[in-house]
Design a protein around this motif. Structure first.
Motif, PDB file in Angstrom:
ATOM      1  N   GLY A 329       0.775  -1.229   0.000  1.00 33.99           N
ATOM      2  CA  GLY A 329       0.000   0.000   0.000  1.00 33.99           C
ATOM      3  C   GLY A 329       0.807   1.280   0.000  1.00 33.99           C
ATOM      4  N   GLY A 330       1.928   1.292   0.709  1.00 32.79           N
ATOM      5  CA  GLY A 330       2.710   2.516   0.783  1.00 32.79           C
ATOM      6  C   GLY A 330       2.748   3.076   2.191  1.00 32.79           C
ATOM      7  N   PRO A 331       3.380   4.225   2.376  1.00 36.52           N
ATOM      8  CA  PRO A 331       3.598   4.770   3.723  1.00 36.52           C
ATOM      9  C   PRO A 331       2.332   5.153   4.470  1.00 36.52           C
ATOM     10  CG  PRO A 331       4.260   6.359   2.048  1.00 36.52           C
ATOM     11  CD  PRO A 331       3.998   5.066   1.336  1.00 36.52           C
ATOM     12  N   THR A 332       1.363   5.751   3.786  1.00 39.24           N
ATOM     13  CA  THR A 332       0.175   6.229   4.495  1.00 39.24           C
ATOM     14  C   THR A 332      -0.674   5.088   5.024  1.00 39.24           C
ATOM     15  OG1 THR A 332      -1.024   6.444   2.399  1.00 39.24           O
ATOM     16  CG2 THR A 332       0.069   8.399   3.250  1.00 39.24           C
ATOM     17  N   THR A 333      -0.875   4.034   4.237  1.00 37.85           N
ATOM     18  CA  THR A 333      -1.695   2.918   4.700  1.00 37.85           C
ATOM     19  C   THR A 333      -0.997   2.158   5.818  1.00 37.85           C
ATOM     20  OG1 THR A 333      -0.795   1.442   2.987  1.00 37.85           O
ATOM     21  CG2 THR A 333      -2.799   2.658   2.456  1.00 37.85           C
ATOM     22  N   ALA A 334       0.323   2.048   5.748  1.00 40.13           N
ATOM     23  CA  ALA A 334       1.066   1.345   6.794  1.00 40.13           C
ATOM     24  C   ALA A 334       0.999   2.117   8.110  1.00 40.13           C
ATOM     25  CB  ALA A 334       2.514   1.146   6.361  1.00 40.13           C
ATOM     26  N   ALA A 335       1.240   3.425   8.061  1.00 37.74           N
ATOM     27  CA  ALA A 335       1.172   4.238   9.272  1.00 37.74           C
ATOM     28  C   ALA A 335      -0.239   4.249   9.841  1.00 37.74           C
ATOM     29  CB  ALA A 335       1.639   5.659   8.971  1.00 37.74           C
ATOM     30  N   ALA A 336      -1.242   4.275   8.955  1.00 38.74           N
ATOM     31  CA  ALA A 336      -2.633   4.257   9.414  1.00 38.74           C
ATOM     32  C   ALA A 336      -2.964   2.936  10.100  1.00 38.74           C
ATOM     33  CB  ALA A 336      -3.570   4.478   8.231  1.00 38.74           C
ATOM     34  N   MET A 337      -2.443   1.829   9.601  1.00 31.54           N
ATOM     35  CA  MET A 337      -2.684   0.527  10.228  1.00 31.54           C
ATOM     36  C   MET A 337      -2.034   0.472  11.606  1.00 31.54           C
ATOM     37  SD  MET A 337      -1.712  -3.295   8.859  1.00 31.54           S
ATOM     38  CE  MET A 337      -2.164  -4.751   9.826  1.00 31.54           C
ATOM     39  N   ALA A 338      -0.807   0.973  11.715  1.00 32.09           N
ATOM     40  CA  ALA A 338      -0.118   0.978  13.007  1.00 32.09           C
ATOM     41  C   ALA A 338      -0.903   1.791  14.029  1.00 32.09           C
ATOM     42  CB  ALA A 338       1.288   1.547  12.840  1.00 32.09           C
ATOM     43  N   GLN A 339      -1.452   2.891  13.577  1.00 36.25           N
ATOM     44  CA  GLN A 339      -2.246   3.727  14.468  1.00 36.25           C
ATOM     45  C   GLN A 339      -3.543   3.037  14.854  1.00 36.25           C
ATOM     46  OE1 GLN A 339      -3.263   7.653  12.959  1.00 36.25           O
ATOM     47  NE2 GLN A 339      -5.237   7.480  13.974  1.00 36.25           N
ATOM     48  N   TRP A 343      -0.383   0.285  17.682  1.00 39.96           N
ATOM     49  CA  TRP A 343       1.054  -0.001  17.729  1.00 39.96           C
ATOM     50  C   TRP A 343       1.764   1.357  17.645  1.00 39.96           C
ATOM     51  CZ3 TRP A 343       0.411  -3.873  13.103  1.00 39.96           C
ATOM     52  CH2 TRP A 343      -0.329  -4.994  13.541  1.00 39.96           C
ATOM     53  N   ASN A 344       1.634   2.125  18.695  1.00 42.97           N
ATOM     54  CA  ASN A 344       2.000   3.541  18.642  1.00 42.97           C
ATOM     55  C   ASN A 344       3.468   3.781  18.311  1.00 42.97           C
ATOM     56  OD1 ASN A 344      -0.647   4.349  19.348  1.00 42.97           O
ATOM     57  ND2 ASN A 344      -0.220   3.916  21.484  1.00 42.97           N
ATOM     58  N   THR A 345       4.346   2.911  18.798  1.00 43.97           N
ATOM     59  CA  THR A 345       5.767   3.119  18.538  1.00 43.97           C
ATOM     60  C   THR A 345       6.177   2.708  17.136  1.00 43.97           C
ATOM     61  OG1 THR A 345       6.191   0.953  19.552  1.00 43.97           O
ATOM     62  CG2 THR A 345       6.454   2.886  20.947  1.00 43.97           C
ATOM     63  N   LEU A 346       5.237   2.153  16.379  1.00 46.68           N
ATOM     64  CA  LEU A 346       5.546   1.723  15.012  1.00 46.68           C
ATOM     65  C   LEU A 346       4.973   2.646  13.944  1.00 46.68           C
ATOM     66  CD1 LEU A 346       5.122  -2.181  15.143  1.00 46.68           C
ATOM     67  CD2 LEU A 346       7.235  -0.852  15.018  1.00 46.68           C
ATOM     68  N   VAL A 347       4.243   3.684  14.344  1.00 44.78           N
ATOM     69  CA  VAL A 347       3.636   4.578  13.353  1.00 44.78           C
ATOM     70  C   VAL A 347       4.700   5.270  12.511  1.00 44.78           C
ATOM     71  CG1 VAL A 347       2.160   6.590  12.990  1.00 44.78           C
ATOM     72  CG2 VAL A 347       1.597   4.943  14.774  1.00 44.78           C
ATOM     73  N   LEU A 348       5.670   5.883  13.162  1.00 46.55           N
ATOM     74  CA  LEU A 348       6.733   6.571  12.427  1.00 46.55           C
ATOM     75  C   LEU A 348       7.599   5.602  11.611  1.00 46.55           C
ATOM     76  CD1 LEU A 348       8.340   9.055  11.650  1.00 46.55           C
ATOM     77  CD2 LEU A 348       9.617   8.838  13.795  1.00 46.55           C
ATOM     78  N   PRO A 349       8.078   4.478  12.186  1.00 51.18           N
ATOM     79  CA  PRO A 349       8.837   3.524  11.369  1.00 51.18           C
ATOM     80  C   PRO A 349       8.056   3.013  10.167  1.00 51.18           C
ATOM     81  CG  PRO A 349       9.178   3.056  13.694  1.00 51.18           C
ATOM     82  CD  PRO A 349       8.107   4.099  13.628  1.00 51.18           C
ATOM     83  N   ALA A 350       6.744   2.808  10.324  1.00 48.84           N
ATOM     84  CA  ALA A 350       5.927   2.352   9.201  1.00 48.84           C
ATOM     85  C   ALA A 350       5.895   3.393   8.087  1.00 48.84           C
ATOM     86  CB  ALA A 350       4.506   2.047   9.678  1.00 48.84           C
ATOM     87  N   LEU A 351       5.779   4.653   8.496  1.00 49.30           N
ATOM     88  CA  LEU A 351       5.798   5.740   7.516  1.00 49.30           C
ATOM     89  C   LEU A 351       7.132   5.778   6.780  1.00 49.30           C
ATOM     90  CD1 LEU A 351       4.387   8.386   6.431  1.00 49.30           C
ATOM     91  CD2 LEU A 351       5.632   9.578   8.227  1.00 49.30           C
ATOM     92  N   LEU A 352       8.215   5.612   7.512  1.00 49.26           N
ATOM     93  CA  LEU A 352       9.547   5.727   6.919  1.00 49.26           C
ATOM     94  C   LEU A 352       9.856   4.576   5.962  1.00 49.26           C
ATOM     95  CD1 LEU A 352      11.618   6.984   9.991  1.00 49.26           C
ATOM     96  CD2 LEU A 352      10.827   8.313   8.024  1.00 49.26           C
ATOM     97  N   ILE A 353       9.479   3.346   6.319  1.00 50.80           N
ATOM     98  CA  ILE A 353       9.771   2.241   5.402  1.00 50.80           C
ATOM     99  C   ILE A 353       8.931   2.346   4.140  1.00 50.80           C
ATOM    100  CG2 ILE A 353      10.537   0.667   7.224  1.00 50.80           C
ATOM    101  CD1 ILE A 353       7.824  -0.775   6.933  1.00 50.80           C
TER     102      ILE A 353
END
Length: 381
Positions: A329-339, A343-353
């Motif tokens: 999906g890309g950065p936005t969908t990954a960060a949205a899933m973490a949120q 999985w609060n500590t993974l929101v930023l890493p998900a966005l970055l990968i």
């Protein structure tokens, strides 16, 4: 409600596809050519302003390794699937090209699909059919990922890096403000529309467009002067942007939210003109093979990521699901899933990968295309 469930790109393409086929808008127009030739290349640097590779490596931990394994899964999945589903229904020799573009999308995102499609010269009708079919498969796959993942299972001790913030989400076309994600102020608080608007000013809009235009111009000049004739400038534009964002992270980081907003707007225009240039008859004829291709490609990707990631590399399940989301999906969908899964500590890493996927998706897929074009395929009579 329906639009949110289907995702903005799919709805945009569907509306323009229907309008074109009932005669409300033309199949061909100079406006479409302007969007594809001038605006789409501009979206590439705009979406890559936050692609500081040093930050990606330092802030993502084992999630980056899981993402790389997922990328390998996409490559293997593309090769295996293409042998048995060579997309012959597309005609015109577009099969291996579309397979390469879909690989780019499932490593990076839609912008990588566009870059590969332009570089390989995929017909507009095949682009429309491929994106329409893949969007449906991806939506179903996201539902699967959300159903098998558990909320709140990530412990604070399992990851390192900066605490992540709430993300404004809603699909592959939403805006995530990188500055807000790095803010030390609040935790798990929503970003108000007023706060988000303050981050986008007229000065930043103008500067973002000026910087992106300069990079595109430089990429065009270098491509035409030193690279083989007929080669698209988008891969080089991507490389230039990533290099500059890594060398000057503070400058480009300040423009990232504005660049992302402008880039997403341009991509929505691309989805609109792609739908308008498509034929419903071709979409219906080629849809079965495209649905099958995307399903098998993503399915093999997930199997490789889960089996090897779980048994050999010992990644945690939520890291595997999040890495797969970032791939497909890309950065936005990954960060949205973490949120959404807390999985609060993974929101930023998900966005970055996910941003890292933007950086490598085009190059990897173009190299893969060299294999696909000579790959023997199985034909069923």
């Amino acid at each position: 409600m329906i639009g949110k469930a289907m995702s903005a790109p799919l709805v945009t393409m569907a509306i323009s596809l229907i309008f074109a086929n009932i005669g409300l808008v033309p199949f061909e127009s100079q406006v479409y050519e302007f969007v594809n030739r001038n605006l789409v290349p501009l979206a590439v640097p705009l979406l890559l302003f936050d692609s500081d590779l040093r930050r990606v490596i330092n802030s993502t931990g084992s999630l980056l390794s899981a993402f790389m394994l997922g990328s390998v899964g996409t490559i293997v999945g593309t090769i295996i699937t293409f042998i048995f589903v060579p997309l012959a229904s597309l005609g015109g020799g577009d099969g291996w090209k579309v397979a390469s573009a879909l690989a780019a999308r499932h490593i990076g995102g839609a912008i990588n699909f566009v870059a590969v499609a332009e570089t390989l010269g995929i017909s507009s009708s095949s682009v429309s059919a491929a994106i329409a079919a893949d969007n449906v498969v991806v939506a179903l796959y996201f539902s699967f990922l959300f159903s098998i993942s558990k909320a709140g299972e990530m412990k604070k001790s399992q990851t390192s890096g900066p605490k992540s913030k709430q993300v404004l989400s809603g699909g592959d076309t939403d805006v995530i403000t990188a500055d807000s994600l790095l803010s030390p102020d609040t935790d798990n608080e929503s970003i108000s529309p007023a706060q988000d608007k303050k981050d986008i000013t007229l000065t930043k809009l103008s500067l973002s467009l000026a910087v992106a235009s300069t990079i595109v111009c430089a990429g065009d000049i270098i491509t035409k002067s030193f690279l083989p004739k007929g080669l698209s400038s988008i891969p080089l534009i991507s490389l230039l942007t990533v290099s500059m964002a890594t060398a000057l992270p503070i400058f480009f980081g300040r423009l990232s939210s504005t660049g992302t907003s402008l880039g997403i707007l341009i991509m929505q225009l691309f989805f609109a003109v792609s739908g308008a240039a498509g034929s419903i008859r071709l979409v219906l004829v080629s849809a079965p093979s495209l649905f099958l291709f995307s399903s098998l490609q993503i399915g093999i990707h997930f199997m490789i990521l889960y089996i090897f990631g779980k048994s050999i590399f010992r990644f945690k399940e939520n890291e595997l699901y999040l890495a797969s989301n970032a791939n497909v999906g890309g950065p936005t969908t990954a960060a949205a899933m973490a949120q959404a899964k807390e999985w609060n500590t993974l929101v930023l890493p998900a966005l970055l990968i996910g941003i890292f996927g933007y950086s490598i998706g085009t190059v990897v897929a173009l190299l893969l295309s060299k294999v696909l074009v000579i790959l023997p395929v199985v034909t069923f009579s």
